[in-house]
Motif scaffolding. Structure first.
Motif, PDB file in Angstrom:
ATOM      1  N   LEU A 153       0.846  -1.095  -0.023  1.00 55.05           N
ATOM      2  CA  LEU A 153       0.128  -0.065   0.033  1.00 55.05           C
ATOM      3  C   LEU A 153       0.984   1.170  -0.034  1.00 55.05           C
ATOM      4  O   LEU A 153       0.369   2.216  -0.813  1.00 55.05           O
ATOM      5  CB  LEU A 153      -0.838  -0.173   1.102  1.00 55.05           C
ATOM      6  N   PHE A 154       1.914   1.286   0.874  1.00 56.97           N
ATOM      7  CA  PHE A 154       2.820   2.257   0.821  1.00 56.97           C
ATOM      8  C   PHE A 154       3.295   2.566  -0.636  1.00 56.97           C
ATOM      9  O   PHE A 154       3.527   3.668  -0.981  1.00 56.97           O
ATOM     10  CB  PHE A 154       3.892   2.120   1.791  1.00 56.97           C
ATOM     11  N   ILE A 155       3.976   1.663  -1.130  1.00 56.20           N
ATOM     12  CA  ILE A 155       4.569   1.857  -2.569  1.00 56.20           C
ATOM     13  C   ILE A 155       3.619   2.260  -3.601  1.00 56.20           C
ATOM     14  O   ILE A 155       3.872   3.151  -4.264  1.00 56.20           O
ATOM     15  CB  ILE A 155       5.152   0.431  -3.085  1.00 56.20           C
ATOM     16  N   MET A 156       2.461   1.612  -3.513  1.00 57.47           N
ATOM     17  CA  MET A 156       1.050   2.214  -4.503  1.00 57.47           C
ATOM     18  C   MET A 156       0.951   3.799  -4.243  1.00 57.47           C
ATOM     19  O   MET A 156       0.913   4.593  -5.142  1.00 57.47           O
ATOM     20  CB  MET A 156      -0.127   1.276  -4.502  1.00 57.47           C
ATOM     21  N   GLY A 157       0.849   3.843  -3.005  1.00 53.81           N
ATOM     22  CA  GLY A 157       0.759   5.384  -2.711  1.00 53.81           C
ATOM     23  C   GLY A 157       1.846   6.395  -3.052  1.00 53.81           C
ATOM     24  O   GLY A 157       1.475   7.649  -3.745  1.00 53.81           O
ATOM     25  N   ILE A 158       3.025   5.990  -2.785  1.00 52.32           N
ATOM     26  CA  ILE A 158       4.170   6.676  -3.531  1.00 52.32           C
ATOM     27  C   ILE A 158       4.240   6.751  -4.929  1.00 52.32           C
ATOM     28  O   ILE A 158       4.476   7.836  -5.231  1.00 52.32           O
ATOM     29  CB  ILE A 158       5.442   5.985  -2.972  1.00 52.32           C
ATOM     30  N   MET A 159       3.892   5.708  -5.483  1.00 55.07           N
ATOM     31  CA  MET A 159       3.697   5.966  -6.884  1.00 55.07           C
ATOM     32  C   MET A 159       2.434   6.610  -7.411  1.00 55.07           C
ATOM     33  O   MET A 159       2.601   7.652  -8.403  1.00 55.07           O
ATOM     34  CB  MET A 159       3.683   4.558  -7.656  1.00 55.07           C
ATOM     35  N   PHE A 160       1.415   6.667  -6.802  1.00 52.58           N
ATOM     36  CA  PHE A 160       0.375   7.599  -7.192  1.00 52.58           C
ATOM     37  C   PHE A 160       0.577   9.106  -7.005  1.00 52.58           C
ATOM     38  O   PHE A 160       0.368   9.988  -7.712  1.00 52.58           O
ATOM     39  CB  PHE A 160      -0.897   7.200  -6.346  1.00 52.58           C
ATOM     40  N   GLY A 161       1.303   9.159  -5.744  1.00 53.10           N
ATOM     41  CA  GLY A 161       1.594  10.703  -5.471  1.00 53.10           C
ATOM     42  C   GLY A 161       2.676  11.115  -6.403  1.00 53.10           C
ATOM     43  O   GLY A 161       2.391  12.374  -6.667  1.00 53.10           O
ATOM     44  N   TYR A 162       3.687  10.441  -6.834  1.00 53.16           N
ATOM     45  CA  TYR A 162       4.733  11.046  -7.510  1.00 53.16           C
ATOM     46  C   TYR A 162       4.332  11.137  -9.018  1.00 53.16           C
ATOM     47  O   TYR A 162       4.616  12.220  -9.616  1.00 53.16           O
ATOM     48  CB  TYR A 162       5.919   9.912  -7.275  1.00 53.16           C
ATOM     49  N   PHE A 163       3.660  10.030  -9.656  1.00 48.89           N
ATOM     50  CA  PHE A 163       3.240  10.191 -10.847  1.00 48.89           C
ATOM     51  C   PHE A 163       1.944  10.825 -11.324  1.00 48.89           C
ATOM     52  O   PHE A 163       1.977  11.408 -12.326  1.00 48.89           O
ATOM     53  CB  PHE A 163       2.904   8.523 -11.435  1.00 48.89           C
ATOM     54  N   ILE A 164       1.205  11.068 -10.332  1.00 52.24           N
ATOM     55  CA  ILE A 164      -0.050  11.845 -10.632  1.00 52.24           C
ATOM     56  C   ILE A 164      -0.216  13.090 -10.108  1.00 52.24           C
ATOM     57  O   ILE A 164      -0.263  14.205 -10.334  1.00 52.24           O
ATOM     58  CB  ILE A 164      -1.207  11.014 -10.381  1.00 52.24           C
ATOM     59  N   ILE A 165      -0.185  13.060  -8.697  1.00 52.04           N
ATOM     60  CA  ILE A 165      -0.601  14.094  -7.747  1.00 52.04           C
ATOM     61  C   ILE A 165       0.358  15.519  -7.726  1.00 52.04           C
ATOM     62  O   ILE A 165       0.281  16.552  -8.027  1.00 52.04           O
ATOM     63  CB  ILE A 165      -0.749  13.823  -6.038  1.00 52.04           C
ATOM     64  N   ALA A 166       1.692  14.663  -7.553  1.00 54.81           N
ATOM     65  CA  ALA A 166       2.847  15.638  -7.545  1.00 54.81           C
ATOM     66  C   ALA A 166       2.991  16.518  -8.918  1.00 54.81           C
ATOM     67  O   ALA A 166       3.066  17.920  -8.976  1.00 54.81           O
ATOM     68  CB  ALA A 166       4.190  15.090  -7.051  1.00 54.81           C
ATOM     69  N   PRO A 167       3.089  15.818 -10.202  1.00 54.29           N
ATOM     70  CA  PRO A 167       3.308  16.583 -11.194  1.00 54.29           C
ATOM     71  C   PRO A 167       2.029  17.533 -11.491  1.00 54.29           C
ATOM     72  O   PRO A 167       2.233  18.636 -12.323  1.00 54.29           O
ATOM     73  CB  PRO A 167       3.203  15.513 -12.491  1.00 54.29           C
ATOM     74  N   GLU A 168       0.812  17.211 -11.422  1.00 51.99           N
ATOM     75  CA  GLU A 168      -0.343  17.844 -11.542  1.00 51.99           C
ATOM     76  C   GLU A 168      -0.457  19.229 -10.741  1.00 51.99           C
ATOM     77  O   GLU A 168      -0.509  20.221 -11.245  1.00 51.99           O
ATOM     78  CB  GLU A 168      -1.805  17.097 -11.099  1.00 51.99           C
ATOM     79  N   SER A 169      -0.136  19.116  -9.419  1.00 55.55           N
ATOM     80  CA  SER A 169       0.130  20.198  -8.728  1.00 55.55           C
ATOM     81  C   SER A 169       1.317  21.275  -9.078  1.00 55.55           C
ATOM     82  O   SER A 169       1.142  22.527  -9.163  1.00 55.55           O
ATOM     83  CB  SER A 169       0.151  19.623  -7.242  1.00 55.55           C
TER      84      SER A 169
END
Length: 290
Positions: A153-169
């Protein structure tokens, strides 16, 4: 009588000493678990220093590049939906360093953060090794997948945050201007802090099923309570998604909120399984008592 009192006093004192020794023994065991975890994190930090050129250019600065995975996918989505405004062709803004030791401290901090993220699974494993001896056999079996699921779950969250949330923001904030006479220039510390916060925060948010499991195991949460509170959870998730993604685009907010909805539903399933296990144990105890 006085002799008996003296013997009793000695026995009570010995019991207290045994408890104290047991407590300090546990502290000593915990200390070695933490030392091994710290060594693992330092090893990963050293590897991050060795491969720093790749980590900085491709990973840390990845969301600032227009060819980043998220931007390419958004451009494809823009073509499919005929909405060219979704496509990010260039990242506005400029990153600068304003302190003498700024780049040096940035390298140390980013390497340590990388080591911490890579060493998190081992840290969880060491924590599990410390807790496991205190559990009963059936409790240890029920929680045997804790490290695996928490890490996944931590890895999935990291990937989601890095590849989607961070670049969008980043793409939105870097291009946002109150006036054209104001140039957007950001310090490297500000950029690194934003990427790290968004990525790690998402990794922690993805631990929701594990939190539900723990709270359900100790009787603080039930699947019925989560089902009844689903409407409030939906509102809360939408608010969190709106805060995490500062873009005014509803589509982006939906992209972020969908995984959170899924995690909430997974949490309901987890709470249901914990409740079934508790009921089986209760029925078994009742049959044994009869």
């Amino acid at each position: 009588m006085s002799d008996n009192k003296l013997v009793e006093a000695i026995k009570e004192k010995s019991k207290e000493l045994d408890v104290e020794m047991s407590f300090f023994d546990h502290i000593e065991v915990l200390r070695w678990h933490l030392i091994r975890s710290a060594i693992a994190i330092l090893i990963f930090t050293g590897l991050a220093f060795y491969f720093y050129d790749f980590i900085f250019d491709k990973v840390i600065m990845g969301p600032m590049r227009s060819d980043f995975w998220f931007y390419r996918m958004m451009c494809k989505l823009a073509d499919a939906l005929n909405r060219p405004g979704l496509c990010v062709k260039a990242i506005q803004g400029k990153i600068i360093n304003t302190e003498m030791a700024g780049q040096f401290t940035m390298q140390i901090n980013s390497c340590f953060i990388t080591g911490l993220v890579l060493g998190a699974p081992y840290l969880l494993w060491e924590i599990w090794r410390f807790i496991k001896p205190a559990l009963h056999e059936n409790e240890a079996k029920a929680a045997s997948g804790f490290v695996f699921y928490a890490t996944a779950l931590f890895i999935m969250g990291i990937m989601f945050g890095y590849f989607i949330i961070a670049p969008e923001s980043i793409s939105f904030l870097a291009g946002y201007k109150v006036s054209n006479i104001i140039e957007n220039t950001f310090t490297i510390d500000s950029y690194l802090s934003s990427v790290t916060t968004l990525t790690l925060a998402t990794g922690l948010v993805f631990q929701l099923p594990m939190i539900v499991y723990i709270l359900s195991s100790i009787g603080m949460l039930t699947p019925a309570f989560m089902r009844n509170g689903r409407r409030y959870a939906i509102v809360g998730i939408l608010i969190i998604s709106a805060v995490i993604t500062p873009t005014p685009d509803i589509l982006t907010m939906c992209i972020v909120s969908v995984p959170l909805f899924v995690l909430y539903e997974v949490g309901i399933v987890v709470a249901g399984r914990v409740e079934k296990i508790k009921l089986k144990k209760a029925n078994k105890l009742m049959k044994t008592g009869n």
